[in-house]
Design an enzyme around this catalytic site. Structure first.
Site, PDB file in Angstrom:
ATOM      1  N   ASP A  49       0.874  -1.350   0.014  1.00 56.65           N
ATOM      2  CA  ASP A  49      -0.222  -0.333   0.285  1.00 56.65           C
ATOM      3  C   ASP A  49       0.676   1.333   0.542  1.00 56.65           C
ATOM      4  OD1 ASP A  49      -2.169   1.435   0.121  1.00 56.65           O
ATOM      5  OD2 ASP A  49      -2.822   0.611   1.864  1.00 56.65           O
TER       6      ASP A  49
ATOM      7  N   LEU B 237      10.429 -21.324  -3.506  1.00 55.90           N
ATOM      8  CA  LEU B 237       9.343 -19.784  -3.643  1.00 55.90           C
ATOM      9  C   LEU B 237       8.374 -19.733  -3.933  1.00 55.90           C
ATOM     10  CD1 LEU B 237       8.308 -17.882  -1.304  1.00 55.90           C
ATOM     11  CD2 LEU B 237       9.303 -16.416  -3.370  1.00 55.90           C
TER      12      LEU B 237
ATOM     13  N   HIS C 164       2.803   3.184  -9.404  1.00 54.01           N
ATOM     14  CA  HIS C 164       2.501   1.885  -9.035  1.00 54.01           C
ATOM     15  C   HIS C 164       3.986   0.965 -10.143  1.00 54.01           C
ATOM     16  CE1 HIS C 164      -1.368   1.383  -7.702  1.00 54.01           C
ATOM     17  NE2 HIS C 164      -1.983   2.333  -8.786  1.00 54.01           N
TER      18      HIS C 164
HETATM   19  C1  FPP Z   1      -2.081   0.329  -2.950  1.00 53.40           C
HETATM   20  O1  FPP Z   1      -1.753   1.283  -2.906  1.00 53.40           O
HETATM   21  C2  FPP Z   1      -1.483  -0.729  -4.433  1.00 53.40           C
HETATM   22  C3  FPP Z   1      -1.617  -1.473  -5.387  1.00 53.40           C
HETATM   23  C4  FPP Z   1      -3.524  -1.057  -5.300  1.00 53.40           C
HETATM   24  C5  FPP Z   1      -1.383  -1.970  -6.506  1.00 53.40           C
HETATM   25  C6  FPP Z   1      -0.315  -2.757  -6.545  1.00 53.40           C
HETATM   26  C7  FPP Z   1       0.429  -3.190  -7.289  1.00 53.40           C
HETATM   27  C8  FPP Z   1       1.881  -3.105  -7.475  1.00 53.40           C
HETATM   28  C9  FPP Z   1       2.753  -3.019  -6.206  1.00 53.40           C
HETATM   29  C10 FPP Z   1       2.531  -3.517  -8.876  1.00 53.40           C
HETATM   30  C11 FPP Z   1       1.569  -4.710  -9.924  1.00 53.40           C
HETATM   31  C12 FPP Z   1       1.948  -5.753  -9.119  1.00 53.40           C
HETATM   32  C13 FPP Z   1       2.570  -6.905 -10.508  1.00 53.40           C
HETATM   33  C14 FPP Z   1       2.426  -8.795  -9.763  1.00 53.40           C
HETATM   34  C15 FPP Z   1       2.737  -6.463 -12.085  1.00 53.40           C
HETATM   35  P1  FPP Z   1      -2.672   2.372  -3.695  1.00 53.40           P
HETATM   36  O2  FPP Z   1      -2.502   2.921  -5.016  1.00 53.40           O
HETATM   37  O3  FPP Z   1      -3.956   2.590  -3.310  1.00 53.40           O
HETATM   38  O4  FPP Z   1      -2.001   3.582  -2.133  1.00 53.40           O
HETATM   39  P2  FPP Z   1      -2.561   5.314  -1.639  1.00 53.40           P
HETATM   40  O5  FPP Z   1      -3.181   3.851  -0.653  1.00 53.40           O
HETATM   41  O6  FPP Z   1      -1.277   5.759  -1.102  1.00 53.40           O
HETATM   42  O7  FPP Z   1      -3.602   5.930  -3.035  1.00 53.40           O
END
Ligand code: FPP
Length: 253
Positions: free
Chosen positions: A30, A141, A47
């Site tokens: 997050d 893993l 991201h």
């Molecule tokens: C939450 O941060 C994160 C996500 C919804 C996506 C996480 C995905 C990745 C790190 C990369 C994708 C993974 C693969 C395997 C390709 P948020 O955007 O909700 O953060 P915020 O709460 O600060 O807005």
């Protein structure tokens, strides 16, 4: 693609540096959005930077010989985000597998997708199935990537599968116990989650691995996911080693 360098990266710990390691770590990655905002960058760059962190964390988890790592990459609720953000995340899935699959396979990592693959676009689904097929014989893993995943939906799916077995006469209702439920989850055959880490200071489970986290230890580091380093991860693993786990009993295990 341009990314920030990992300025805060310090040398990683080795397996022998820990008194006790979890068998199964789950991570809610997050804070990508807040990181992007803080740096006045687009959400897709946030991201993308989060994916850089992910690569390092997977490598380290595999180096440490941890049995399973589950990561929450896209929830069933994430479809409600803007079209641009969803498109960026879908593209990241393709980019991630294109750039990582050779190394993951060489590391003997087995990739498993948790979630409803049928609800993903064709291209993404094909790439994911290919990655699962290519690595299905690997014994290192277990990398569980939750995509189009929801914990309640996973439980409903397990209940449905068990109901069908009862209907066909293969099992009786009395045979539906905790073990039978676990056997019908995406993670069947894997240990329960020992440690759940959610970055960015948010303290919620957000429908992630509800059944598997029943006795998990929770850690909520305040660092945003793109800034989460291998050193932060080691600190979390160390903190886990210091936790007293009683599983409802009185003596620590
Ligand atoms: C939450 O941060 C994160 C996500 C919804 C996506 C996480 C995905 C990745 C790190 C990369 C994708 C993974 C693969 C395997 C390709 P948020 O955007 O909700 O953060 P915020 O709460 O600060 O807005």
């Amino acid at each position: 693609m341009w990314t920030f360098s990992k300025l805060r990266r310090r040398s990683a710990l080795k397996r022998d540096d820990f008194t006790r390691l979890p068998r199964h770590v789950a991570i809610i990655m997050d804070g990508n959005g807040r990181w992007a905002k803080k740096h006045r960058l687009s959400i897709s760059t946030g991201h993308r930077q989060g994916t850089e962190t992910l690569r390092e964390i997977i490598r380290h988890t595999s180096d440490l010989g941890i049995e399973a790592l589950s990561i929450y990459a896209f929830s069933t609720e994430n479809w409600n985000r803007s079209r641009e953000e969803v498109a960026a995340l879908m593209q990241l899935i393709l980019d991630f597998f294109a750039s990582e699959i050779d190394e993951l396979d060489a590391r003997n990592v087995r990739i498993l997708i948790l979630g409803d693959k049928a609800g993903l676009p064709d291209k993404q689904r094909e790439v994911l199935v290919q990655a699962e097929d290519r690595t299905c014989g690997n014994t290192g893993l277990k990398l569980n990537i939750a995509l189009n995943y929801g914990g309640r939906a996973e439980l409903a799916r397990a209940a449905r599968e068990l109901a069908l077995l009862v209907q066909s006469g293969e099992i009786t209702p009395a045979m539906i116990d905790e073990r039978a439920m676990a056997d019908h989850l995406y993670t069947h055959g894997q240990p329960d989650v020992d440690l759940l880490i959610r970055t960015s200071g948010e303290m919620r489970l957000s429908n992630f691995m509800l059944y598997q986290c029943a006795y998990a230890e929770f850690l909520f580091p305040t660092v945003l996911w793109p800034d989460f380093t291998v050193a932060d991860y080691d600190e979390a693993l160390r903190a886990y080693g210091g936790r007293e786990r009683r599983f409802g009993g009185r003596t620590p295990r």
